[in-house]
Write a protein that holds these residues in place. Structure first.
Motif, mmCIF file in Angstrom:
data_model
loop_
_atom_site.group_PDB
_atom_site.id
_atom_site.type_symbol
_atom_site.label_atom_id
_atom_site.label_comp_id
_atom_site.label_asym_id
_atom_site.label_seq_id
_atom_site.Cartn_x
_atom_site.Cartn_y
_atom_site.Cartn_z
ATOM 1 N N LYS A 95 0.787 -1.223 0.000
ATOM 2 C CA LYS A 95 0.000 0.000 0.000
ATOM 3 C C LYS A 95 0.825 1.282 0.000
ATOM 4 O O LYS A 95 0.332 2.330 -0.351
ATOM 5 C CB LYS A 95 -0.952 -0.005 1.176
ATOM 6 N N ILE A 96 2.081 1.230 0.386
ATOM 7 C CA ILE A 96 2.875 2.447 0.543
ATOM 8 C C ILE A 96 2.997 3.211 -0.773
ATOM 9 O O ILE A 96 2.880 4.418 -0.803
ATOM 10 C CB ILE A 96 4.267 2.123 1.116
ATOM 11 N N GLU A 124 -7.464 -1.532 2.700
ATOM 12 C CA GLU A 124 -6.483 -2.076 1.760
ATOM 13 C C GLU A 124 -7.148 -2.679 0.520
ATOM 14 O O GLU A 124 -6.679 -3.645 -0.058
ATOM 15 C CB GLU A 124 -5.554 -3.079 2.442
ATOM 16 N N PHE A 173 -8.122 3.702 -4.129
ATOM 17 C CA PHE A 173 -7.422 2.905 -3.125
ATOM 18 C C PHE A 173 -7.835 3.362 -1.738
ATOM 19 O O PHE A 173 -7.757 4.540 -1.421
ATOM 20 C CB PHE A 173 -5.904 3.009 -3.281
ATOM 21 N N ASN A 174 -8.296 2.420 -0.921
ATOM 22 C CA ASN A 174 -8.697 2.701 0.449
ATOM 23 C C ASN A 174 -7.633 2.143 1.376
ATOM 24 O O ASN A 174 -7.503 0.923 1.512
ATOM 25 C CB ASN A 174 -10.059 2.075 0.737
ATOM 26 N N GLU A 175 -6.859 3.021 2.014
ATOM 27 C CA GLU A 175 -5.777 2.575 2.897
ATOM 28 C C GLU A 175 -6.289 1.855 4.133
ATOM 29 O O GLU A 175 -5.622 0.962 4.647
ATOM 30 C CB GLU A 175 -4.910 3.767 3.317
ATOM 31 N N ARG A 214 -1.089 4.407 -5.585
ATOM 32 C CA ARG A 214 -1.818 5.665 -5.738
ATOM 33 C C ARG A 214 -2.585 5.640 -7.054
ATOM 34 O O ARG A 214 -2.347 4.791 -7.915
ATOM 35 C CB ARG A 214 -0.889 6.856 -5.647
#
Length: 80
Positions: free
Chosen positions: A22-23, A53, A48-50, A26
């Motif tokens: 995830k880092i 995930e 993308f939903n952090e 984007r």
């Protein structure tokens, strides 16, 4: 990045593809995503939903949408 990390189990080794998690995920990132155990697609991240995930990808070939865990995606690094 540890290439022997558990997230890389089942991923095909390829020097131009790296699993970043995830880092580095984007909007617009070009990814390969796993649609089932033996099938992969290519597309671009549209959401993308952090927290969850979950990543949404639009397929390059047919424009279909795929949504799944970020662990099922691999960022495609393009040599420039």
């Amino acid at each position: 990045m540890n290439l022997f990390d558990y997230k890389n189990i089942g991923k095909r080794p390829d020097p131009i593809r790296q699993s970043f998690g995830k880092i580095h995920m984007r909007i617009g990132t070009h990814v390969e995503y796993q649609t089932d155990p033996a099938q992969w697609g290519h597309g671009h991240v549209t959401e993308f939903n952090e927290m969850t995930e979950i990543v949404t990808v639009i397929d390059d070939d047919d424009g279909s949408m795929w949504r799944g865990l970020v662990d099922l995606t691999t960022v495609i690094v393009v040599d420039e």
